[in-house]
Design a protein around this motif. Sequence first.
Motif, PDB file in Angstrom:
ATOM      1  N   ILE A 394      43.976  11.442 -19.620  1.00 17.11           N
ATOM      2  CA  ILE A 394      44.131  12.348 -20.769  1.00 17.11           C
ATOM      3  C   ILE A 394      43.415  13.671 -20.475  1.00 17.11           C
ATOM      4  CG2 ILE A 394      43.609  12.653 -23.228  1.00 17.11           C
ATOM      5  CD1 ILE A 394      43.771   9.585 -23.508  1.00 17.11           C
ATOM      6  N   GLU A 395      42.256  13.561 -19.827  1.00 14.70           N
ATOM      7  CA  GLU A 395      41.444  14.756 -19.584  1.00 14.70           C
ATOM      8  C   GLU A 395      41.988  15.615 -18.457  1.00 14.70           C
ATOM      9  OE1 GLU A 395      37.366  13.364 -19.592  1.00 14.70           O
ATOM     10  OE2 GLU A 395      37.547  12.837 -21.724  1.00 14.70           O
ATOM     11  N   ARG A 396      43.012  15.131 -17.775  1.00 16.24           N
ATOM     12  CA  ARG A 396      43.701  15.988 -16.793  1.00 16.24           C
ATOM     13  C   ARG A 396      44.344  17.174 -17.476  1.00 16.24           C
ATOM     14  NH1 ARG A 396      47.091  12.714 -12.464  1.00 16.24           N
ATOM     15  NH2 ARG A 396      47.531  14.865 -12.007  1.00 16.24           N
ATOM     16  N   GLY A 397      44.782  16.959 -18.729  1.00 16.78           N
ATOM     17  CA  GLY A 397      45.621  17.996 -19.333  1.00 16.78           C
ATOM     18  C   GLY A 397      45.250  18.427 -20.739  1.00 16.78           C
ATOM     19  N   TYR A 398      44.385  17.687 -21.416  1.00 16.71           N
ATOM     20  CA  TYR A 398      44.007  18.070 -22.790  1.00 16.71           C
ATOM     21  C   TYR A 398      42.552  18.512 -22.797  1.00 16.71           C
ATOM     22  CZ  TYR A 398      48.407  16.018 -24.262  1.00 16.71           C
ATOM     23  OH  TYR A 398      49.742  15.736 -24.405  1.00 16.71           O
ATOM     24  N   GLU A 399      42.340  19.708 -23.337  1.00 15.87           N
ATOM     25  CA  GLU A 399      40.994  20.276 -23.342  1.00 15.87           C
ATOM     26  C   GLU A 399      40.252  19.788 -24.595  1.00 15.87           C
ATOM     27  OE1 GLU A 399      41.036  24.566 -23.746  1.00 15.87           O
ATOM     28  OE2 GLU A 399      39.383  24.737 -22.330  1.00 15.87           O
ATOM     29  N   LEU A 400      39.084  19.245 -24.421  1.00 16.33           N
ATOM     30  CA  LEU A 400      38.228  18.806 -25.536  1.00 16.33           C
ATOM     31  C   LEU A 400      39.033  18.019 -26.588  1.00 16.33           C
ATOM     32  CD1 LEU A 400      36.137  22.092 -26.029  1.00 16.33           C
ATOM     33  CD2 LEU A 400      35.443  20.025 -24.818  1.00 16.33           C
ATOM     34  N   PHE A 401      39.802  17.049 -26.110  1.00 18.12           N
ATOM     35  CA  PHE A 401      40.707  16.297 -26.995  1.00 18.12           C
ATOM     36  C   PHE A 401      39.921  15.525 -28.067  1.00 18.12           C
ATOM     37  CE2 PHE A 401      44.321  13.024 -27.238  1.00 18.12           C
ATOM     38  CZ  PHE A 401      45.166  13.887 -27.912  1.00 18.12           C
ATOM     39  N   PRO A 402      38.946  14.666 -27.677  1.00 22.05           N
ATOM     40  CA  PRO A 402      38.233  13.926 -28.728  1.00 22.05           C
ATOM     41  C   PRO A 402      37.452  14.848 -29.654  1.00 22.05           C
ATOM     42  CG  PRO A 402      37.352  13.388 -26.540  1.00 22.05           C
ATOM     43  CD  PRO A 402      38.523  14.286 -26.322  1.00 22.05           C
ATOM     44  N   GLU A 403      36.874  15.915 -29.095  1.00 16.48           N
ATOM     45  CA  GLU A 403      36.079  16.838 -29.920  1.00 16.48           C
ATOM     46  C   GLU A 403      36.955  17.479 -30.987  1.00 16.48           C
ATOM     47  OE1 GLU A 403      36.072  16.646 -26.654  1.00 16.48           O
ATOM     48  OE2 GLU A 403      33.995  16.413 -26.012  1.00 16.48           O
ATOM     49  N   GLN A 404      38.147  17.911 -30.579  1.00 18.40           N
ATOM     50  CA  GLN A 404      39.033  18.571 -31.541  1.00 18.40           C
ATOM     51  C   GLN A 404      39.547  17.564 -32.587  1.00 18.40           C
ATOM     52  OE1 GLN A 404      41.682  22.179 -32.072  1.00 18.40           O
ATOM     53  NE2 GLN A 404      42.309  21.319 -30.138  1.00 18.40           N
ATOM     54  N   LEU A 405      39.822  16.334 -32.143  1.00 20.74           N
ATOM     55  CA  LEU A 405      40.268  15.296 -33.099  1.00 20.74           C
ATOM     56  C   LEU A 405      39.195  15.036 -34.148  1.00 20.74           C
ATOM     57  CD1 LEU A 405      41.957  12.748 -30.695  1.00 20.74           C
ATOM     58  CD2 LEU A 405      43.015  13.696 -32.749  1.00 20.74           C
ATOM     59  N   GLU A 406      37.951  14.981 -33.693  1.00 27.36           N
ATOM     60  CA  GLU A 406      36.847  14.715 -34.610  1.00 27.36           C
ATOM     61  C   GLU A 406      36.719  15.845 -35.630  1.00 27.36           C
ATOM     62  OE1 GLU A 406      32.984  14.241 -32.781  1.00 27.36           O
ATOM     63  OE2 GLU A 406      32.635  12.597 -34.172  1.00 27.36           O
ATOM     64  N   ARG A 407      36.872  17.076 -35.156  1.00 32.69           N
ATOM     65  CA  ARG A 407      36.780  18.241 -36.046  1.00 32.69           C
ATOM     66  C   ARG A 407      37.871  18.191 -37.129  1.00 32.69           C
ATOM     67  NH1 ARG A 407      38.639  22.791 -35.793  1.00 32.69           N
ATOM     68  NH2 ARG A 407      39.608  22.695 -33.753  1.00 32.69           N
ATOM     69  N   LEU A 408      39.023  17.579 -36.761  1.00 34.45           N
ATOM     70  CA  LEU A 408      40.149  17.519 -37.709  1.00 34.45           C
ATOM     71  C   LEU A 408      40.053  16.290 -38.628  1.00 34.45           C
ATOM     72  CD1 LEU A 408      42.975  18.516 -35.204  1.00 34.45           C
ATOM     73  CD2 LEU A 408      42.090  19.939 -37.058  1.00 34.45           C
TER      74      LEU A 408
END
Length: 417
Positions: A394-408
């Motif tokens: 996932i981290e190959r292509g999504y930047e700060l994915f869990p962080e952004q999900l948490e913010r949302l």
Amino acid sequence: MKRYRITGGYPLDGEVRIQGSKNAVLPMMAAAVLQEETVELKGCPKISDVFCMEKLLQVLGAETEWERDTLRIRCRRTDGDLSEEKTAGKLRSSILLLGSLLGRNGYGKIRSPGGCTIGRRPTDLHEMALRSLGAGITRTGTGITAYAGRLSGTHIRFPKKSVGATENAILAAVCAEGTTVLDGCAAEPEVQWLCRFLRSMGASVEGEASGCVMIRGRKKLHGTTFCVPPDRIAAGTWLMAGAAVRGNLEFRRAPVKEMQAVLEVYRKMGGQYRVAGDTLFTDSSRVGKAVPYVETAGYPGFPTDLQSPLLAAASTLSGRTIVRETVFEDRFAAVRELIKMGARAEIRGPVIGMEKSRLKGTRVTAGDLRGGAALVIAALAAEGSTEVEQVQYIERGYELFPEQLERLGARIHIIEE
Ligand code: EPZ
């Protein structure tokens, strides 16, 4: 090993920051090698595929520097040899360096490219294009070697559309002697962005939106400063996440024109949206209907990269969604994992049927980048807690994915052992 633990059942709400496009920036990074001045890429996503490409450029002799989200690349000289470099085997785009190195030095050696395991992914069309431009190509046990002296313009007809082979041919042809015409090209937005970027370096390229590209070779290109475009696939992934949990998401700097096919599918599910300036406002409160049939296709069709995220969202819709994958032979790893979560899915050759399902948290494993994102989407909609393993995909292509999900508003924890 890192994994994500997600507790489902919380809606997503708020503003999504759309990252710079992975598949647009990787060919631009490869293009930096074509000349010796500085290339400045603003809004460059900090994702592992970009870091791998940066490493390859450094091995080739380039100096690189980050200043916040701007990446500077300067390749004063290069020896063109990546035959021993294992990083090349980690991503597909490493093969694009072959076109750039041929254009710069007349030769290049790379280790066989890697990338997500989603099908056979041969390199015959890349090799055919470079051969047609005058390069001698040899496959060694572990990689590919190309020699040309100077490349000569020619007419190439691709028997099948390929994003990467189109990009490689363009990269090799911009510094070739004379005119090159490429027919049967992929016209994905990322190909079009590469052409705009090359023009900003002084290249003469036209016709890329039509699938027939004409290139007049230039002796020398120069440095440039360029803004990486927003990532239409990341934006589409967020759209499917919003649909799965019936969230309301706002997308700033949304590439709405490039997202038409996915927005159409979203609308058929019951999603509502409006566009104001460059902001896309989405409301998934009425999402609920299955989309009877979706077929993946080259641009402007529904992107294969969003097939798995769509199927994750489809597991929450009433009725049966049928999706036919037409681009890659084996892009169904995520569906097999979704079934472990309770998805009522059936794989018949390239066709997947997905029924409304009661998803339950369990342990699942990402097998590729977009499939991994799909598992996270399903986990957001599932009952209980899901652990997604192998999140390096996932981290190959999504930047700060869990962080952004948490913010949302999502409940997501990163577990590192
Ligand atoms: C690019 O891969 C993207 N990757 C992929 O995104 C995307 O899924 C794909 O284009 C299709 O849109 C990058 O841009 C880095 P192709 P690429 O060559 O260039 C066959 C993601 O998740 N083919 O257009 O490798 C191939 O097997 C990634 O971000 C040949 O037969 O895709 C496939 O069936 C995954 N011979 C079809 O063409 C060749 O020499 C299309 O592949 C090359 C390709």
